[in-house]
Write a protein that holds these residues in place. Structure first.
Motif, PDB file in Angstrom:
ATOM      1  N   GLU A  49     -45.245  18.728 -39.176  1.00 57.50           N
ATOM      2  CA  GLU A  49     -44.967  18.355 -37.797  1.00 57.50           C
ATOM      3  C   GLU A  49     -43.708  17.485 -37.668  1.00 57.50           C
ATOM      4  O   GLU A  49     -43.698  16.488 -36.959  1.00 57.50           O
ATOM      5  CB  GLU A  49     -46.175  17.683 -37.161  1.00 57.50           C
ATOM      6  N   THR A  50     -42.651  17.894 -38.360  1.00 48.44           N
ATOM      7  CA  THR A  50     -41.379  17.181 -38.287  1.00 48.44           C
ATOM      8  C   THR A  50     -40.235  18.074 -37.819  1.00 48.44           C
ATOM      9  O   THR A  50     -39.252  17.582 -37.295  1.00 48.44           O
ATOM     10  CB  THR A  50     -41.001  16.605 -39.663  1.00 48.44           C
ATOM     11  N   HIS A  51     -40.351  19.366 -38.037  1.00 48.98           N
ATOM     12  CA  HIS A  51     -39.280  20.324 -37.718  1.00 48.98           C
ATOM     13  C   HIS A  51     -39.850  21.415 -36.809  1.00 48.98           C
ATOM     14  O   HIS A  51     -40.808  22.092 -37.190  1.00 48.98           O
ATOM     15  CB  HIS A  51     -38.737  20.959 -38.994  1.00 48.98           C
ATOM     16  N   PHE A  52     -39.248  21.575 -35.638  1.00 51.15           N
ATOM     17  CA  PHE A  52     -39.757  22.533 -34.665  1.00 51.15           C
ATOM     18  C   PHE A  52     -38.643  23.415 -34.116  1.00 51.15           C
ATOM     19  O   PHE A  52     -37.478  23.012 -34.073  1.00 51.15           O
ATOM     20  CB  PHE A  52     -40.413  21.801 -33.484  1.00 51.15           C
ATOM     21  N   HIS A  53     -39.058  24.595 -33.667  1.00 45.15           N
ATOM     22  CA  HIS A  53     -38.169  25.487 -32.918  1.00 45.15           C
ATOM     23  C   HIS A  53     -38.870  25.802 -31.608  1.00 45.15           C
ATOM     24  O   HIS A  53     -40.061  26.122 -31.595  1.00 45.15           O
ATOM     25  CB  HIS A  53     -37.882  26.786 -33.671  1.00 45.15           C
ATOM     26  N   VAL A  54     -38.126  25.707 -30.503  1.00 51.56           N
ATOM     27  CA  VAL A  54     -38.666  25.993 -29.179  1.00 51.56           C
ATOM     28  C   VAL A  54     -37.942  27.192 -28.588  1.00 51.56           C
ATOM     29  O   VAL A  54     -36.711  27.212 -28.511  1.00 51.56           O
ATOM     30  CB  VAL A  54     -38.502  24.774 -28.232  1.00 51.56           C
ATOM     31  N   ASN A  55     -38.729  28.181 -28.182  1.00 49.44           N
ATOM     32  CA  ASN A  55     -38.236  29.292 -27.369  1.00 49.44           C
ATOM     33  C   ASN A  55     -38.841  29.104 -25.990  1.00 49.44           C
ATOM     34  O   ASN A  55     -40.063  28.957 -25.867  1.00 49.44           O
ATOM     35  CB  ASN A  55     -38.683  30.643 -27.944  1.00 49.44           C
ATOM     36  N   MET A  56     -37.992  29.091 -24.970  1.00 46.49           N
ATOM     37  CA  MET A  56     -38.505  28.851 -23.627  1.00 46.49           C
ATOM     38  C   MET A  56     -37.638  29.564 -22.600  1.00 46.49           C
ATOM     39  O   MET A  56     -36.419  29.612 -22.732  1.00 46.49           O
ATOM     40  CB  MET A  56     -38.523  27.341 -23.328  1.00 46.49           C
ATOM     41  N   MET A 111     -31.500  18.683 -21.038  1.00 44.04           N
ATOM     42  CA  MET A 111     -32.728  18.586 -20.241  1.00 44.04           C
ATOM     43  C   MET A 111     -33.962  18.592 -21.148  1.00 44.04           C
ATOM     44  O   MET A 111     -34.901  17.807 -20.951  1.00 44.04           O
ATOM     45  CB  MET A 111     -32.782  19.725 -19.222  1.00 44.04           C
ATOM     46  N   VAL A 112     -33.963  19.452 -22.142  1.00 40.55           N
ATOM     47  CA  VAL A 112     -35.092  19.521 -23.075  1.00 40.55           C
ATOM     48  C   VAL A 112     -35.151  18.246 -23.915  1.00 40.55           C
ATOM     49  O   VAL A 112     -36.225  17.655 -24.094  1.00 40.55           O
ATOM     50  CB  VAL A 112     -35.005  20.777 -23.968  1.00 40.55           C
ATOM     51  N   TYR A 113     -34.012  17.803 -24.421  1.00 39.80           N
ATOM     52  CA  TYR A 113     -33.986  16.578 -25.225  1.00 39.80           C
ATOM     53  C   TYR A 113     -34.492  15.386 -24.420  1.00 39.80           C
ATOM     54  O   TYR A 113     -35.201  14.522 -24.952  1.00 39.80           O
ATOM     55  CB  TYR A 113     -32.582  16.284 -25.749  1.00 39.80           C
ATOM     56  N   LYS A 114     -34.147  15.323 -23.152  1.00 44.30           N
ATOM     57  CA  LYS A 114     -34.614  14.226 -22.297  1.00 44.30           C
ATOM     58  C   LYS A 114     -36.132  14.281 -22.148  1.00 44.30           C
ATOM     59  O   LYS A 114     -36.809  13.258 -22.248  1.00 44.30           O
ATOM     60  CB  LYS A 114     -33.936  14.286 -20.929  1.00 44.30           C
ATOM     61  N   ALA A 115     -36.673  15.474 -21.914  1.00 45.91           N
ATOM     62  CA  ALA A 115     -38.123  15.626 -21.755  1.00 45.91           C
ATOM     63  C   ALA A 115     -38.867  15.246 -23.031  1.00 45.91           C
ATOM     64  O   ALA A 115     -40.015  14.784 -22.975  1.00 45.91           O
ATOM     65  CB  ALA A 115     -38.457  17.056 -21.339  1.00 45.91           C
ATOM     66  N   LEU A 116     -38.234  15.434 -24.174  1.00 44.90           N
ATOM     67  CA  LEU A 116     -38.873  15.168 -25.466  1.00 44.90           C
ATOM     68  C   LEU A 116     -38.306  13.926 -26.160  1.00 44.90           C
ATOM     69  O   LEU A 116     -38.401  13.798 -27.382  1.00 44.90           O
ATOM     70  CB  LEU A 116     -38.718  16.396 -26.386  1.00 44.90           C
ATOM     71  N   SER A 117     -37.743  13.013 -25.395  1.00 42.15           N
ATOM     72  CA  SER A 117     -37.064  11.853 -25.984  1.00 42.15           C
ATOM     73  C   SER A 117     -37.984  11.021 -26.876  1.00 42.15           C
ATOM     74  O   SER A 117     -37.559  10.543 -27.933  1.00 42.15           O
ATOM     75  CB  SER A 117     -36.437  10.979 -24.894  1.00 42.15           C
ATOM     76  N   GLU A 118     -39.235  10.850 -26.499  1.00 45.41           N
ATOM     77  CA  GLU A 118     -40.162  10.062 -27.323  1.00 45.41           C
ATOM     78  C   GLU A 118     -40.407  10.730 -28.672  1.00 45.41           C
ATOM     79  O   GLU A 118     -40.423  10.058 -29.707  1.00 45.41           O
ATOM     80  CB  GLU A 118     -41.493   9.869 -26.599  1.00 45.41           C
ATOM     81  N   GLU A 119     -40.604  12.035 -28.649  1.00 47.21           N
ATOM     82  CA  GLU A 119     -40.857  12.756 -29.892  1.00 47.21           C
ATOM     83  C   GLU A 119     -39.624  12.757 -30.787  1.00 47.21           C
ATOM     84  O   GLU A 119     -39.733  12.604 -32.001  1.00 47.21           O
ATOM     85  CB  GLU A 119     -41.292  14.195 -29.586  1.00 47.21           C
ATOM     86  N   LEU A 120     -38.455  12.900 -30.191  1.00 48.27           N
ATOM     87  CA  LEU A 120     -37.214  12.911 -30.973  1.00 48.27           C
ATOM     88  C   LEU A 120     -36.899  11.531 -31.556  1.00 48.27           C
ATOM     89  O   LEU A 120     -36.248  11.430 -32.584  1.00 48.27           O
ATOM     90  CB  LEU A 120     -36.054  13.422 -30.120  1.00 48.27           C
ATOM     91  N   ALA A 121     -37.387  10.480 -30.907  1.00 49.05           N
ATOM     92  CA  ALA A 121     -37.185   9.121 -31.425  1.00 49.05           C
ATOM     93  C   ALA A 121     -38.227   8.773 -32.483  1.00 49.05           C
ATOM     94  O   ALA A 121     -38.078   7.771 -33.176  1.00 49.05           O
ATOM     95  CB  ALA A 121     -37.251   8.112 -30.282  1.00 49.05           C
ATOM     96  N   GLY A 122     -39.253   9.596 -32.604  1.00 44.80           N
ATOM     97  CA  GLY A 122     -40.337   9.279 -33.521  1.00 44.80           C
ATOM     98  C   GLY A 122     -40.596  10.361 -34.540  1.00 44.80           C
ATOM     99  O   GLY A 122     -39.819  10.529 -35.479  1.00 44.80           O
ATOM    100  N   PRO A 123     -41.649  11.131 -34.322  1.00 43.17           N
ATOM    101  CA  PRO A 123     -42.113  12.035 -35.379  1.00 43.17           C
ATOM    102  C   PRO A 123     -41.253  13.272 -35.625  1.00 43.17           C
ATOM    103  O   PRO A 123     -41.305  13.839 -36.705  1.00 43.17           O
ATOM    104  CB  PRO A 123     -43.510  12.451 -34.916  1.00 43.17           C
ATOM    105  N   VAL A 124     -40.452  13.695 -34.645  1.00 45.76           N
ATOM    106  CA  VAL A 124     -39.679  14.930 -34.812  1.00 45.76           C
ATOM    107  C   VAL A 124     -38.334  14.619 -35.449  1.00 45.76           C
ATOM    108  O   VAL A 124     -37.534  13.851 -34.906  1.00 45.76           O
ATOM    109  CB  VAL A 124     -39.486  15.661 -33.460  1.00 45.76           C
ATOM    110  N   HIS A 125     -38.098  15.217 -36.597  1.00 52.48           N
ATOM    111  CA  HIS A 125     -36.841  15.018 -37.317  1.00 52.48           C
ATOM    112  C   HIS A 125     -35.788  16.037 -36.882  1.00 52.48           C
ATOM    113  O   HIS A 125     -34.601  15.712 -36.815  1.00 52.48           O
ATOM    114  CB  HIS A 125     -37.082  15.133 -38.827  1.00 52.48           C
TER     115      HIS A 125
END
Length: 88
Positions: free
Chosen positions: A40-47, A63-77
């Motif tokens: 749960e560190t590396h993800f790919h999003v198709n949307m 826009m996507v990075y903003k929506a996921l800012s908490e995850e990108l600052a934490g668990p998502v590498h």
């Protein structure tokens, strides 16, 4: 709630996509910097979402990075994106 589920929830809330696929690619990065044994560190999003209509590729990503800012600052590498509007 898993990281993947949080990503799905936040993207659904922010964009109400017509299509959303969140793929955990952590297994491809085992042993690399930022990878954790539990994954749960590396993800790919198709949307595909009408909320992204008329936006440039860079703006869609922002826009996507903003929506996921908490995850990108934490668990998502790492997060790779395949996002587009419905007008594409």
């Amino acid at each position: 709630m898993t990281v993947k589920e949080k990503i799905e929830l936040k993207l659904n809330e922010a964009f109400n996509p017509e299509f959303l696929e969140v793929i955990d690619e952590s297994h491809k990065h085992a042993g690399h910097v930022g990878a954790r044994p539990e994954g749960e560190t590396h993800f790919h999003v198709n949307m595909k979402a009408s909320a992204l209509n008329g936006q440039s590729r860079v703006n869609r990503q922002r826009m996507v990075y903003k929506a996921l800012s908490e995850e990108l600052a934490g668990p998502v590498h790492a997060l790779s994106l395949g996002v587009e509007g419905t007008d594409a």
